[in-house]
Design a protein around this motif. Structure first.
Motif: not given
Length: 378
Positions: A335-362
């Protein structure tokens, strides 16, 4: 616990133009498949009762991205001999996997858009979920990644986002926008960095302009280029690898950063996602269609998804894993690791607000050209 530094997303500095074009061609042209539908033949019939001790695996992965004793542990658990073949960058992995139909690699670790490109070339084995029961450990959101909805050909290994990592004692006004990186206060000159990795170099400008990080529109990319040129001419510095260490030492004050590389164990350092939003990146595990050991490959991925195994990633690399059972184990045992590292605390719903990078071909070459033009600016 260690904070490992890798160059897994850095473009190879000496990549020849022909190789860049070959990698772009892996996407099958300028239009990409959002659902990642495989264009190739039907899935091989696999034997769920296969004797795994008669199979062996070659796994291509970034340095220090898995436990040193992983081959020994897999041998002990599954009876499968595992050889680790390292690649430093996604580009090096693609040169190995996409240009050699029989590379000898059974399981590859590549970032999401590269998995998509390999699949669109018909180089990946569609997954057999019945052979990977530990898929049940994943968050439901892990099946919603736009480069492979439904996890048809890839299993996410890590995921995260990009934001601003900064020193609270050196930045007078906490950042809120990507413009705070692109146009920082004069007193921070020489202490602000961005990345040169193609898609992440463009990200701050595109997001600030409210454009997609997957845009291929020349006008939008031109506007982003103008902002990036102004930033460089105003004294912007660039760092894809050591920005976290420089923040820790106070040599940098504010940087564009991948979340797991922001050293928030230092109480003077914080990570934030700008109000315009950011990305959702993911590194994945894929099985090559050319593999002659597909049952063992599925068993290997299933082993990785065991909570006691997958939790190693969060605890040692400090990247979130899309494995709920593994993250629950981290919360319970460390638990101390999670408390010290705020990025590890982000939940999936927060992450899914981001836009996935996709392959763009040529069209990926447009980002290569953008990065080259910014690099050439004085």
């Amino acid at each position: 616990m260690s904070r490992i530094r890798y160059t897994r997303r850095l473009p190879a500095a000496a990549v020849a133009a022909g190789l860049v074009l070959a990698l772009a061609a892996c996407g099958g042209g300028s239009s990409t498949s959002a659902d990642g539908a495989a264009p190739s033949a039907a899935t091989d019939q696999l034997n769920p009762n296969a004797d795994l001790s008669k199979q062996s695996l070659t796994v291509s992965i970034w340095p220090d991205y898995s436990p040193k004793d992983l081959p020994a542990k897999v041998k002990e658990k599954l009876g499968v001999e595992v050889k680790i073949a390292l690649h430093d960058t996604n580009e090096a992995a693609m040169a190995k996997l996409a240009t050699n139909a029989d590379s000898g690699v059974d399981v590859g670790f590549v970032s999401g858009q590269y998995a998509q490109a390999l699949n669109e070339q018909g180089l990946l084995e569609p997954l057999h979920p019945e052979l990977i029961p530990n898929l049940a450990n994943l968050y439901p959101e892990a099946s919603q990644l736009s480069f492979d909805k439904g996890n048809k050909f890839s299993v996410p290994y890590t995921w995260g986002t990009t934001g601003i990592c900064y020193r609270t004692d050196l930045v007078k006004t906490p950042p809120t926008s990507w413009n705070d990186i692109l146009n920082p206060p004069a007193d921070l000159k020489g202490k602000v960095t961005m990345m040169t990795t193609e898609r992440w170099l463009a990200l701050p400008a595109l997001k600030y302009l409210n454009y997609s990080i997957n845009t291929t529109d020349d006008k939008q990319l031109g506007e982003a280029k103008d902002l990036l040129v102004k930033a460089k001419q105003a004294g912007m510095l660039y760092d894809d690898v050591t920005f976290g260490a420089k923040l820790d030492k106070g040599e940098a004050a504010m940087v564009e950063a991948w979340d797991g590389w922001c050293p928030t164990t230092n109480p003077k350092i914080k990570f934030m996602v700008p109000k315009e939003g950011s990305d959702l990146w993911s590194d994945t595990m894929v099985i090559m269609k050319s593999s002659k050991n597909k049952e063992a490959a599925h068993a290997f991925i299933n082993y990785i998804l065991d909570p006691s195994v997958h939790s190693w990633v969060a605890e040692n690399i400090l990247y979130k894993v899309p494995n709920k059972a593994a993250m629950d184990e981290v919360a319970k045992n460390n638990p101390a690791l999670l408390k010290q590292n705020t990025p590890l605390q982000m939940n999936p719903a927060e992450l899914l607000k981001g836009e996935s990078i996709i392959d763009l071909g040529q069209d990926s070459t447009k980002y290569t050209r953008l990065a080259t033009e910014i690099s050439a600016q004085k």
